[in-house]
Design a protein around this motif. Structure first.
Motif, mmCIF file in Angstrom:
data_model
loop_
_atom_site.group_PDB
_atom_site.id
_atom_site.type_symbol
_atom_site.label_atom_id
_atom_site.label_comp_id
_atom_site.label_asym_id
_atom_site.label_seq_id
_atom_site.Cartn_x
_atom_site.Cartn_y
_atom_site.Cartn_z
ATOM 1 N N LYS A 165 9.482 -10.759 -14.334
ATOM 2 C CA LYS A 165 8.509 -11.337 -12.902
ATOM 3 C C LYS A 165 7.837 -12.473 -13.826
ATOM 4 O O LYS A 165 7.245 -13.701 -12.594
ATOM 5 N N LEU A 193 -1.593 -12.927 -10.521
ATOM 6 C CA LEU A 193 -0.406 -11.920 -10.570
ATOM 7 C C LEU A 193 -0.657 -10.432 -10.007
ATOM 8 O O LEU A 193 -1.256 -10.159 -10.900
ATOM 9 N N GLU A 194 -0.761 -9.890 -8.990
ATOM 10 C CA GLU A 194 -1.468 -8.626 -8.617
ATOM 11 C C GLU A 194 -0.470 -7.812 -8.499
ATOM 12 O O GLU A 194 0.121 -7.905 -8.018
ATOM 13 N N VAL A 195 -0.124 -6.730 -8.967
ATOM 14 C CA VAL A 195 0.962 -6.193 -9.674
ATOM 15 C C VAL A 195 0.805 -4.454 -8.406
ATOM 16 O O VAL A 195 -0.307 -3.891 -7.841
ATOM 17 N N GLU A 196 1.260 -4.066 -7.413
ATOM 18 C CA GLU A 196 1.142 -3.219 -6.316
ATOM 19 C C GLU A 196 2.544 -2.142 -6.490
ATOM 20 O O GLU A 196 1.452 -1.062 -6.588
ATOM 21 N N TRP A 198 5.120 -0.513 -10.378
ATOM 22 C CA TRP A 198 4.989 -0.755 -11.593
ATOM 23 C C TRP A 198 5.777 0.628 -11.826
ATOM 24 O O TRP A 198 5.512 1.840 -12.745
ATOM 25 N N LEU A 205 9.291 -3.900 -10.720
ATOM 26 C CA LEU A 205 7.752 -4.023 -10.234
ATOM 27 C C LEU A 205 7.626 -4.802 -8.954
ATOM 28 O O LEU A 205 8.732 -5.346 -8.675
ATOM 29 N N TYR A 207 4.992 -7.397 -7.108
ATOM 30 C CA TYR A 207 3.840 -7.294 -6.547
ATOM 31 C C TYR A 207 3.691 -8.645 -6.269
ATOM 32 O O TYR A 207 4.118 -9.713 -5.731
ATOM 33 N N LYS A 268 -1.555 -0.487 -11.532
ATOM 34 C CA LYS A 268 -1.219 -1.830 -11.001
ATOM 35 C C LYS A 268 -2.841 -2.883 -11.667
ATOM 36 O O LYS A 268 -2.980 -3.844 -11.338
#
Length: 296
Positions: A165, A193-196, A198, A205, A207, A268
């Motif tokens: 990432k 960074l925004e995780v959608e 995991w 991943l 994101y 998230k």
């Protein structure tokens, strides 16, 4: 007396049969690691890439996973079992088996310190040194519950392995910031960074890498950029110092904190970056705020 002798002999035969043919491992190495199970798991994955092995670590759970290591002309299976002792210590038991020479190993091990045992110990001593060096390169501090910020933002959607990432961030940092600047869009805070999604099992991943901006009519229409709003919500917060490659160590720390305190969370995480990784510098001075949203 005769019945006792027969019983003892029967139990001995059963024990020998179990040891030679049913015991799952040839040898076990145990040690303690100053890390949570998630950090140990991620470090094993990183270490595995430095070996001759071409087989990825096989995930079952964070506490149980397997690894195949090439040793000479043999393939050794390492079954990792990790038990958390407390927030900064885990008990690690590694069960090792050489499928092609398992029976001979079991016959020799009780009577001598075999090359198989010596090689297994050396391999895991090498891992311990790898883990020690890794743990010296980052720091995680749990802050506790805090409100997640709200902002409008321009984002680039990405999908990589968790360990890749940071590469996605670096590849898009200049592109996204220059696109915003060239179109006269006003920035409104540090990038994040925004995780959608995991997915630990599939090592994937998904994101969004985003820049907060002031909404306006000047927003560039670009197929690789999407616009969205982040809304206020309660979250658990941690401060991470270190390279962005391994900032997911803070994710595991927050998941552990949530479990310890019975706090329902959405896995998230959101990371706010206060340093540009393209600029280099002392990574221990890089600061990242990490949020794990609390389920409402």
């Amino acid at each position: 007396m005769r019945k006792i002798s027969i019983l003892v002999l029967t139990l001995l035969v059963i024990a020998i049969f179990w040891y030679l043919f049913l015991k799952p491992q040839d040898y076990q190495v145990s040690f303690k690691a100053k890390a949570l199970p998630g950090t140990v798991f991620e470090t094993v994955k990183a270490w595995n890439k430095t070996l001759d092995s071409v087989v990825p670590v096989q995930f079952e759970t964070l506490e149980d996973f397997s690894q195949i290591i090439v040793t000479g002309d043999s393939l050794h299976t390492y079954q990792w079992n990790i038990t958390k002792v407390h927030d900064s210590l885990s008990q690690v038991d590694v069960n090792i088996k050489d499928k092609d020479h398992s029976l001979m190993n079991k016959i020799k091990i009780p009577f001598s310190d075999t090359d198989f045992e010596k090689g297994s110990r050396k391999t895991l001593l090498d891992f311990n040194q790898f883990l020690k060096v890794h743990l010296e390169k980052f720091k995680v501090s749990i802050v506790g519950e805090e409100e997640l910020f709200s902002t409008f933002c321009a984002c680039v959607p990405l999908t990589t392995e968790p360990g890749e990432k940071a590469g996605g961030i670096m590849a898009n940092y200049t592109y996204l910031s220059s696109t915003i600047f060239e179109n006269g869009v006003e920035p409104n805070g540090p990038p994040f960074l925004e995780v959608e999604e995991w997915d630990i099992k599939s090592n994937s991943l998904s994101y969004n890498f985003c820049f907060p901006i002031v909404r306006s009519e000047k927003l560039p229409m670009n197929p690789s950029i999407k616009y969205k709003r982040i809304f206020n919500k309660p979250a658990l917060k941690a401060i991470y110092n270190g390279n962005y490659v391994t900032s997911d160590r803070a994710w595991y720390a927050l998941v552990n904190y949530a479990e310890e305190n019975n706090i329902p969370i959405e896995k998230k995480p959101i990371e706010v970056f206060f340093n540009n990784p393209n600029m280099g510098g002392n990574e221990m001075e890089w600061t990242t705020e990490v949020y794990m949203p609390i389920k409402e």
